[in-house]
Scaffold this motif. Structure first.
Motif, PDB file in Angstrom:
ATOM      1  N   MET A   1      25.085  17.572 -25.647  1.00  0.00           N
ATOM      2  CA  MET A   1      24.708  16.412 -26.441  1.00  0.00           C
ATOM      3  C   MET A   1      25.249  15.137 -25.817  1.00  0.00           C
ATOM      4  N   ILE A   2      24.459  14.093 -25.832  1.00  0.00           N
ATOM      5  CA  ILE A   2      24.857  12.810 -25.257  1.00  0.00           C
ATOM      6  C   ILE A   2      25.817  12.118 -26.222  1.00  0.00           C
ATOM      7  N   ASN A   3      27.010  11.742 -25.729  1.00  0.00           N
ATOM      8  CA  ASN A   3      27.979  11.108 -26.608  1.00  0.00           C
ATOM      9  C   ASN A   3      27.770   9.593 -26.654  1.00  0.00           C
ATOM     10  N   LYS A   4      28.548   8.939 -27.508  1.00  0.00           N
ATOM     11  CA  LYS A   4      28.374   7.511 -27.757  1.00  0.00           C
ATOM     12  C   LYS A   4      28.558   6.680 -26.499  1.00  0.00           C
ATOM     13  N   ASN A   5      29.586   6.998 -25.708  1.00  0.00           N
ATOM     14  CA  ASN A   5      29.840   6.228 -24.482  1.00  0.00           C
ATOM     15  C   ASN A   5      28.706   6.369 -23.474  1.00  0.00           C
ATOM     16  N   GLN A   6      28.134   7.555 -23.392  1.00  0.00           N
ATOM     17  CA  GLN A   6      27.017   7.762 -22.474  1.00  0.00           C
ATOM     18  C   GLN A   6      25.788   6.979 -22.928  1.00  0.00           C
ATOM     19  N   TRP A   7      25.564   6.946 -24.249  1.00  0.00           N
ATOM     20  CA  TRP A   7      24.456   6.130 -24.748  1.00  0.00           C
ATOM     21  C   TRP A   7      24.670   4.661 -24.404  1.00  0.00           C
ATOM     22  N   ARG A   8      25.887   4.162 -24.597  1.00  0.00           N
ATOM     23  CA  ARG A   8      26.162   2.755 -24.302  1.00  0.00           C
ATOM     24  C   ARG A   8      25.959   2.457 -22.816  1.00  0.00           C
ATOM     25  N   LEU A   9      26.370   3.384 -21.982  1.00  0.00           N
ATOM     26  CA  LEU A   9      26.193   3.193 -20.543  1.00  0.00           C
ATOM     27  C   LEU A   9      24.720   3.106 -20.191  1.00  0.00           C
ATOM     28  N   MET A  10      23.910   3.990 -20.739  1.00  0.00           N
ATOM     29  CA  MET A  10      22.469   3.963 -20.465  1.00  0.00           C
ATOM     30  C   MET A  10      21.815   2.710 -21.026  1.00  0.00           C
ATOM     31  N   GLN A  11      22.202   2.328 -22.238  1.00  0.00           N
ATOM     32  CA  GLN A  11      21.596   1.163 -22.879  1.00  0.00           C
ATOM     33  C   GLN A  11      21.861  -0.111 -22.094  1.00  0.00           C
ATOM     34  N   TRP A  12      23.115  -0.353 -21.756  1.00  0.00           N
ATOM     35  CA  TRP A  12      23.453  -1.607 -21.081  1.00  0.00           C
ATOM     36  C   TRP A  12      23.065  -1.595 -19.611  1.00  0.00           C
ATOM     37  N   SER A  13      23.057  -0.408 -19.001  1.00  0.00           N
ATOM     38  CA  SER A  13      22.579  -0.321 -17.611  1.00  0.00           C
ATOM     39  C   SER A  13      21.106  -0.681 -17.542  1.00  0.00           C
ATOM     40  N   LEU A  14      20.313  -0.121 -18.468  1.00  0.00           N
ATOM     41  CA  LEU A  14      18.882  -0.420 -18.475  1.00  0.00           C
ATOM     42  C   LEU A  14      18.641  -1.881 -18.832  1.00  0.00           C
ATOM     43  N   PHE A  15      19.473  -2.431 -19.699  1.00  0.00           N
ATOM     44  CA  PHE A  15      19.348  -3.845 -20.052  1.00  0.00           C
ATOM     45  C   PHE A  15      19.581  -4.723 -18.818  1.00  0.00           C
ATOM     46  N   LEU A  16      20.611  -4.413 -18.038  1.00  0.00           N
ATOM     47  CA  LEU A  16      20.897  -5.199 -16.822  1.00  0.00           C
ATOM     48  C   LEU A  16      19.806  -5.002 -15.775  1.00  0.00           C
ATOM     49  N   ILE A  17      19.287  -3.788 -15.658  1.00  0.00           N
ATOM     50  CA  ILE A  17      18.187  -3.541 -14.731  1.00  0.00           C
ATOM     51  C   ILE A  17      16.974  -4.368 -15.138  1.00  0.00           C
ATOM     52  N   SER A  18      16.716  -4.451 -16.438  1.00  0.00           N
ATOM     53  CA  SER A  18      15.588  -5.247 -16.928  1.00  0.00           C
ATOM     54  C   SER A  18      15.762  -6.715 -16.572  1.00  0.00           C
ATOM     55  N   LEU A  19      16.974  -7.230 -16.726  1.00  0.00           N
ATOM     56  CA  LEU A  19      17.232  -8.621 -16.329  1.00  0.00           C
ATOM     57  C   LEU A  19      17.000  -8.812 -14.834  1.00  0.00           C
ATOM     58  N   ALA A  20      17.410  -7.825 -14.030  1.00  0.00           N
ATOM     59  CA  ALA A  20      17.203  -7.917 -12.580  1.00  0.00           C
ATOM     60  C   ALA A  20      15.716  -7.940 -12.237  1.00  0.00           C
TER      61      ALA A  20
END
Length: 323
Positions: free
Chosen positions: A1-20
């Motif tokens: 199961m994906i834990n909270k920290n892993q979700w946050r990492l994916m969420q903010w990584s994808l957010f930064l990629i989107s900005l790029a």
């Protein structure tokens, strides 16, 4: 199961990629990063992100609903404590749904008319701003993710038989912002709301024809002409209308379960999309008809297996976390 920290990492990584990607789209038009490959932003956005999105919605819509950058923006006001937290009435919810569908059907044909990356980048920023503002006004996901988001209709169309469910991380704990929640309800019908049948008919019934019509329209050169705008909308909307009539006739005269009909039209929509789009992205037209034939066969067989052969248990996109 994906834990909270892993979700946050994916969420903010994808957010930064989107900005790029947005920066690269601006660079395509303004050329302030000369070392970057020409039109790199446009290639990434249209040939990678847009082309892969339907497949993500098909396989793991719940994963996408947890890490979507725009969805993240929409719930930040609630999580950070400055949202008004208004719960939309059913009438408001219906207006948001139909406004999102109207925006979707308006924007897609414009791809044949407007080819500037700066417009794509500006549109993405506008969407992000709209999602953030909706989060300031409405509680949780009710304003954007389960309301105004244009992609919600595509997500529901393709994500009708998801691979699995995920814990609902963006709404942990659940804020009870909307009922029924489109994330938590089983996909036993398109809208999960019996009073939204027009949305179901247009999206499910009309989209196979809309997609077919879109791929019959060429990309028009500048300057923009009214005749080209008319042509860009005429074939997709005409296809939508004809497909919708066929959908209604099947519902009326053929004894099929409504979910089975919706699955059929979902299959037709995504198969038509990749039938046309995949060879174009892979530039197979220059490699001979034999390879193109095998790609088309693969597209049909894979989606036929996914929708009609694969063992499937009805699952919601997301489920409430226990922690």
């Amino acid at each position: 199961m994906i834990n909270k920290n892993q979700w946050r990492l994916m969420q903010w990584s994808l957010f930064l990629i989107s900005l790029a990607v947005i920066v690269l789209l601006f660079n395509d038009s303004l050329d302030f990063l000369p070392i970057v490959t020409e039109q790199l932003g446009r290639k990434i956005f249209w040939n990678v992100i847009i082309v892969s999105a339907p497949m993500i919605f098909l396989l793991v819509p719940g994963l996408w609903r947890n890490i979507c950058p725009v969805g993240l923006l929409s719930v930040l006001p609630h999580h950070w404590g400055f949202s008004i937290n208004k719960i939309p009435s059913f009438t408001t919810q219906r207006v948001l749904f139909y406004a999102g569908l109207f925006i979707l059907l308006t924007l897609i044909p414009l791809r044949h008319i407007i080819h500037e990356s700066i417009v794509d980048a500006s549109l993405l920023l506008t969407i992000g701003l709209a999602a953030f503002i909706s989060g300031i006004v409405y509680k949780g996901k009710s304003g954007w993710c389960n309301g105004l988001c244009p992609l919600l209709h595509i997500e529901k169309l393709y994500g009708i038989k998801p691979l699995t469910s995920f814990h609902n991380d963006l709404c942990n704990p659940c804020s009870h912002c909307i009922s029924p929640c489109l994330d938590l309800k089983n996909n036993n019908k398109f809208s999960n709301s019996t009073k939204l049948t027009i949305m179901e008919r247009i999206t499910v019934g009309g989209f196979p024809g809309f997609i077919w019509g879109w791929f019959q329209v060429p990309d028009y050169p500048y300057p923009i002409q009214w005749a080209n705008i008319f042509d860009a909308y005429f074939l997709p909307l005409s296809g939508l209308f004809i497909s919708l009539i066929i959908y209604e006739l099947i519902k009326k005269f053929i004894k099929m379960n409504i979910f089975s009909i919706q699955v059929l039209f979902s299959f037709l929509s995504i198969t038509l999309y990749y039938w046309y789009q995949l060879p174009d992205v892979l530039e197979l037209s220059t490699l001979g008809q034999i390879l193109l034939f095998f790609v088309h066969i693969f597209v049909i067989l894979f989606f036929f297996w996914w929708f009609f052969v694969r063992t499937y248990t009805k699952n919601p996109w997301l489920r409430l976390s226990q922690h």
